[in-house]
Design an enzyme around this catalytic site. Structure first.
Site, short mmCIF file in Angstrom:
data_model
loop_
_atom_site.label_atom_id
_atom_site.label_comp_id
_atom_site.label_asym_id
_atom_site.label_seq_id
_atom_site.Cartn_x
_atom_site.Cartn_y
_atom_site.Cartn_z
NE ARG A 171 -3.15 0.26 3.13
CZ ARG A 171 -4.35 0.76 2.82
NH1 ARG A 171 -5.15 0.09 2.03
NH2 ARG A 171 -4.75 1.92 3.30
NE ARG A 175 5.97 8.95 -4.49
CZ ARG A 175 5.29 9.34 -3.44
NH1 ARG A 175 5.89 9.97 -2.45
NH2 ARG A 175 3.99 9.15 -3.41
NE ARG A 248 -4.54 -5.96 15.52
CZ ARG A 248 -4.19 -6.24 16.78
NH1 ARG A 248 -4.65 -7.32 17.39
NH2 ARG A 248 -3.37 -5.42 17.42
NE ARG A 279 -2.92 5.59 12.15
CZ ARG A 279 -3.21 5.12 10.95
NH1 ARG A 279 -2.49 5.48 9.91
NH2 ARG A 279 -4.22 4.30 10.77
CD GLU A 299 -5.24 4.80 14.49
OE1 GLU A 299 -5.42 5.98 14.09
OE2 GLU A 299 -5.04 3.85 13.73
CE1 TYR A 347 -6.25 -0.85 5.39
CE2 TYR A 347 -4.51 -2.47 5.27
CZ TYR A 347 -4.95 -1.23 5.64
OH TYR A 347 -4.08 -0.36 6.25
CG ASP A 349 -7.27 3.04 0.56
OD1 ASP A 349 -7.12 3.00 1.79
OD2 ASP A 349 -6.35 2.84 -0.26
N1 UDP Z 1 3.29 0.83 7.82
C1 UDP Z 1 4.50 0.77 8.45
N2 UDP Z 1 5.04 1.90 9.00
C2 UDP Z 1 4.40 3.09 8.95
C3 UDP Z 1 3.15 3.16 8.30
C4 UDP Z 1 2.61 2.00 7.75
O1 UDP Z 1 5.11 -0.29 8.53
O2 UDP Z 1 4.93 4.08 9.48
C5 UDP Z 1 2.74 -0.43 7.26
C6 UDP Z 1 1.91 -1.19 8.27
O3 UDP Z 1 2.11 -2.57 8.02
C7 UDP Z 1 0.50 -0.80 7.91
C8 UDP Z 1 0.61 -0.71 6.41
O4 UDP Z 1 1.91 -0.18 6.16
O5 UDP Z 1 -0.43 -1.76 8.33
C9 UDP Z 1 -0.44 0.15 5.74
O6 UDP Z 1 -0.35 1.46 6.24
P1 UDP Z 1 -1.47 2.55 5.94
O7 UDP Z 1 -0.95 3.86 6.35
O8 UDP Z 1 -1.97 2.38 4.56
O9 UDP Z 1 -2.60 2.10 6.99
P2 UDP Z 1 -3.99 2.74 7.37
O10 UDP Z 1 -3.84 4.22 7.28
O11 UDP Z 1 -5.00 2.14 6.44
O12 UDP Z 1 -4.17 2.29 8.78
#
Ligand code: UDP
Length: 366
Positions: A171, A175, A248, A279, A299, A347, A349
């Site tokens: 996801r 870059r 989860r 976060r 969170e 999952y 968006d």
């Molecule tokens: N992820 C990570 N480190 C980060 C942010 C995301 O390893 O700092 C990984 C983690 O496995 C997470 C996945 O990337 O479940 C998807 O992150 P995303 O931000 O898309 O999650 P969402 O915002 O949907 O909770």
């Protein structure tokens, strides 16, 4: 005579998009919702004149022009671009993984230097990655995996990275440019005035009953409409007869602070294993708020149990197999439609939820 063309269970985005089109075509819809508000997880609560994302941060992004035009006809979007920060034991890195991240991690400057390091580190993975750990290392190397992925992911999913599907990490963009935009999509933003503006417009013209649990009043609601659209979880619809699907869940701790700017950015990820939350969201930055106070949310990921909100499906093999069994039952239903992230166990968006609702609109209403 039935009173409604559609009885819609759950008032989230999928239902809203379907209801909007159905109403436009002269169909009568009744929406029933367990919570005390519509909008599902994109619902916002106003605090200190800030739209607080009550069920976690939602940033709208898409490359689908049809979806983007659709939402923009209903509400104007601001120019918010998600550029989160990762905090690993006090060290600050830019996300997603880009030249700013690589430069801070290794003190390098050029894409070639970054590539050389990552190529050398990913050599430990032979063949196709089979789980999230292997996938992550082959994308960004072990250093970044250890500091920015492993702890965060294991907290979020409550299991080892070796036991998670690799698609989850795909996801995130990787870059070799100095570009901190979290998404690769063409369009991105937050609705001006908040997501509730969008939701209220989508449900205009529907009858809505809040605080109603469909699964406890099935007969009554099934009889009210020609068809039922169910957007809750499939295992609950079938009384968990084959067992429970895993999710989860999240716990949010929200606080108002007497300061204007707590962290300088909307999202800071805490990527070490020890910090119990994943976060901190500072909601005002989603809409460039300038008030004297701020509202932040920590969170905490938790294991889902009955009664909690199911946020993320755990799409591993065992759960996918169980879901397929429920899906088989769902496919046989005559007057019940299913859709949305819960009923599809995906999952998703937001834009993908809208695309999926468009598909149902096409099959069902055209
Ligand atoms: N992820 C990570 N480190 C980060 C942010 C995301 O390893 O700092 C990984 C983690 O496995 C997470 C996945 O990337 O479940 C998807 O992150 P995303 O931000 O898309 O999650 P969402 O915002 O949907 O909770």
């Amino acid at each position: 005579m039935k009173s409604y063309d559609y009885v819609i269970v759950g008032a989230g985005l999928f239902s809203a998009v379907f209801a909007y089109h159905a109403t436009k075509m002269g169909k009568k819809c009744l929406v029933i919702e367990r919570r005390n508000h519509v909008g599902g997880n994109i619902y916002c609560e106003k605090k200190e004149n800030i739209n607080v994302h009550k069920y976690g941060a939602h940033i709208f992004h898409t490359s689908n022009k049809k979806v983007w035009n659709f939402v923009n006809e209903l509400v104007e979007f601001n120019r918010y671009t998600n550029s989160p920060i990762a905090n690993y034991k006090g060290e600050i890195y830019n996300m997603p993984f880009n030249m700013n991240t690589f430069s801070k991690m290794w003190g390098i400057r050029t894409p070639k230097e970054a590539k050389d390091i990552i190529d050398a580190q990913k050599a430990e993975i032979k063949g196709e990655p089979t789980n999230l750990e292997e996938q992550a290392i082959s994308l960004v190397g072990r250093d970044i995996y250890e500091k920015l992925i492993k702890g965060y992911t294991e907290k979020q999913w409550g299991r080892d990275c070796k036991d998670l599907p690799s698609f989850i990490i795909k996801r995130l963009p990787v870059r070799y440019t100095y570009d901190n935009n979290y998404f690769n999509d063409s369009y991105q933003g937050i609705p001006i005035g908040g997501y509730n503006v969008l939701i209220d417009k989508l449900f205009e013209g529907c009858d809505i009953e809040l605080n109603v649990d469909f699964n406890k009043n099935r007969k009554k609601y099934m009889e009210l409409g020609d068809k039922l659209l169910y957007t809750g979880t499939l295992d609950e619809f079938y009384d968990y007869k084959y067992g429970k699907l895993e999710y989860r869940s999240l716990r949010f701790e929200t606080e108002t602070l007497n300061e204007a700017n707590y962290q300088g950015v909307a999202v800071v990820n805490y990527t070490d294993r020890e910090t119990p939350f994943t976060r901190i969201i500072e909601h005002k930055h989603f809409e460039y708020g300038t008030g004297e106070k701020t509202v932040i949310t920590r969170e905490y990921p938790v294991t889902w149990q009955e009664g909690m909100e199911p946020y993320y499906p755990v799409n591993n093999e065992a759960n996918q197999e169980l879901f397929a069994k429920y899906k088989e039952l769902a496919d046989k239903e005559e007057n019940v439609l299913f859709g949305g992230r819960l009923a599809e166990y995906k999952y998703y968006d937001m834009d993908k939820v809208i695309e999926s609702a468009f598909m149902l609109v096409e099959e069902e209403l055209q």
